[in-house]
Design a protein around this motif. Sequence first.
Motif, PDB file in Angstrom:
ATOM      1  N   ALA A 183       0.835  -1.207   0.000  1.00 57.52           N
ATOM      2  CA  ALA A 183       0.000   0.000   0.000  1.00 57.52           C
ATOM      3  C   ALA A 183       0.867   1.254   0.000  1.00 57.52           C
ATOM      4  O   ALA A 183       0.446   2.301   0.477  1.00 57.52           O
ATOM      5  CB  ALA A 183      -0.934  -0.003   1.210  1.00 57.52           C
ATOM      6  N   GLY A 184       2.083   1.130  -0.540  1.00 62.90           N
ATOM      7  CA  GLY A 184       2.954   2.292  -0.682  1.00 62.90           C
ATOM      8  C   GLY A 184       2.611   3.071  -1.940  1.00 62.90           C
ATOM      9  O   GLY A 184       1.527   2.911  -2.515  1.00 62.90           O
ATOM     10  N   ALA A 237       2.699  -3.582   7.108  1.00 63.05           N
ATOM     11  CA  ALA A 237       3.026  -2.456   7.990  1.00 63.05           C
ATOM     12  C   ALA A 237       1.806  -2.066   8.825  1.00 63.05           C
ATOM     13  O   ALA A 237       0.752  -1.745   8.267  1.00 63.05           O
ATOM     14  CB  ALA A 237       3.492  -1.266   7.161  1.00 63.05           C
ATOM     15  N   PRO A 238       1.941  -2.089  10.154  1.00 70.81           N
ATOM     16  CA  PRO A 238       0.784  -1.764  11.013  1.00 70.81           C
ATOM     17  C   PRO A 238       0.185  -0.389  10.733  1.00 70.81           C
ATOM     18  O   PRO A 238      -1.032  -0.213  10.852  1.00 70.81           O
ATOM     19  CB  PRO A 238       1.385  -1.819  12.434  1.00 70.81           C
ATOM     20  N   ASP A 239       1.031   0.587  10.339  1.00 72.63           N
ATOM     21  CA  ASP A 239       0.502   1.931  10.113  1.00 72.63           C
ATOM     22  C   ASP A 239      -0.305   2.048   8.818  1.00 72.63           C
ATOM     23  O   ASP A 239      -1.038   3.022   8.623  1.00 72.63           O
ATOM     24  CB  ASP A 239       1.636   2.958  10.099  1.00 72.63           C
ATOM     25  N   VAL A 242      -7.038  -1.366   3.471  1.00 70.51           N
ATOM     26  CA  VAL A 242      -5.846  -2.213   3.515  1.00 70.51           C
ATOM     27  C   VAL A 242      -6.010  -3.254   4.625  1.00 70.51           C
ATOM     28  O   VAL A 242      -6.357  -2.929   5.765  1.00 70.51           O
ATOM     29  CB  VAL A 242      -4.586  -1.376   3.756  1.00 70.51           C
ATOM     30  N   ARG A 243      -5.741  -4.502   4.260  1.00 67.18           N
ATOM     31  CA  ARG A 243      -5.940  -5.616   5.179  1.00 67.18           C
ATOM     32  C   ARG A 243      -4.600  -6.256   5.537  1.00 67.18           C
ATOM     33  O   ARG A 243      -3.626  -6.159   4.781  1.00 67.18           O
ATOM     34  CB  ARG A 243      -6.868  -6.652   4.534  1.00 67.18           C
ATOM     35  N   PRO A 244      -4.530  -6.963   6.675  1.00 68.22           N
ATOM     36  CA  PRO A 244      -3.309  -7.688   7.026  1.00 68.22           C
ATOM     37  C   PRO A 244      -3.135  -8.906   6.139  1.00 68.22           C
ATOM     38  O   PRO A 244      -4.120  -9.474   5.644  1.00 68.22           O
ATOM     39  CB  PRO A 244      -3.541  -8.082   8.482  1.00 68.22           C
ATOM     40  N   VAL A 245      -1.898  -9.322   5.935  1.00 65.47           N
ATOM     41  CA  VAL A 245      -1.609 -10.472   5.078  1.00 65.47           C
ATOM     42  C   VAL A 245      -2.290 -11.733   5.598  1.00 65.47           C
ATOM     43  O   VAL A 245      -2.642 -12.626   4.812  1.00 65.47           O
ATOM     44  CB  VAL A 245      -0.083 -10.675   4.973  1.00 65.47           C
TER      45      VAL A 245
END
Length: 220
Positions: free
Chosen positions: A104-105, A131-133, A144-147
């Motif tokens: 998500a960069g 990335a948590p942020d 954006v979701r966690p892997v």
Amino acid sequence: MSVGDLTSAGAATPTPERLSMGVAARLARYLQVLTQAKREGKETVSSQELSTWTKVNSTQIRRDLSGFGKFGKRGVGYNVDALVGQIRKILRTAGPHNIALFGAGHLGRAIASSDIFADHGFSVVAVFDSAPDKIGSAVGHLTVRPVSDLAAAVEEEDIVVGVLAVPNHAAQELANVLVDAGVKIIFNYSEALLKVPPEVTVHTSSPAVDLLYALYFYLT
């Protein structure tokens, strides 16, 4: 017959079970430029115009297309809209296909907001980051979701393609996660040399390689 008509029987010649790599690559290139021509409002194109845009000899273009039916008319050219549809059928990409995007960069956000995939029937339906942020932030209409959510997302969203827009050091681990989740196609924007099982296809997109290819033809 009018421009864009198929064979005299009213249908394109049946597609072989599997295209050669060269034919498939050229058809994909034709589809790319035809889609852009359609966006620009062009209704017809000639084989010579396609040759100029694709750098494929016009004779080769006509040979490639004639193997699947009669798509054009001498002196008029190809109907852009009809040819786009037929090439998609030949490449078996006419239906919608869902994408999971990793990263998500800046690059990932640019990919998610671009029409480049949507123009060809692909939809980014899930975005992941480690990335948590970034987790929980918005990328377009997606969150954006966690892997760790990937396996469930693949099943729920019918995801068939994974796109890696991540640093080199993170690419292999994420490729492993995609493989474990059952995804068979990985589009890799990193420079990492990914190791995957034989049944998984990896395409690595490298601007440097594309530039070297263009430079070769400029110098020779």
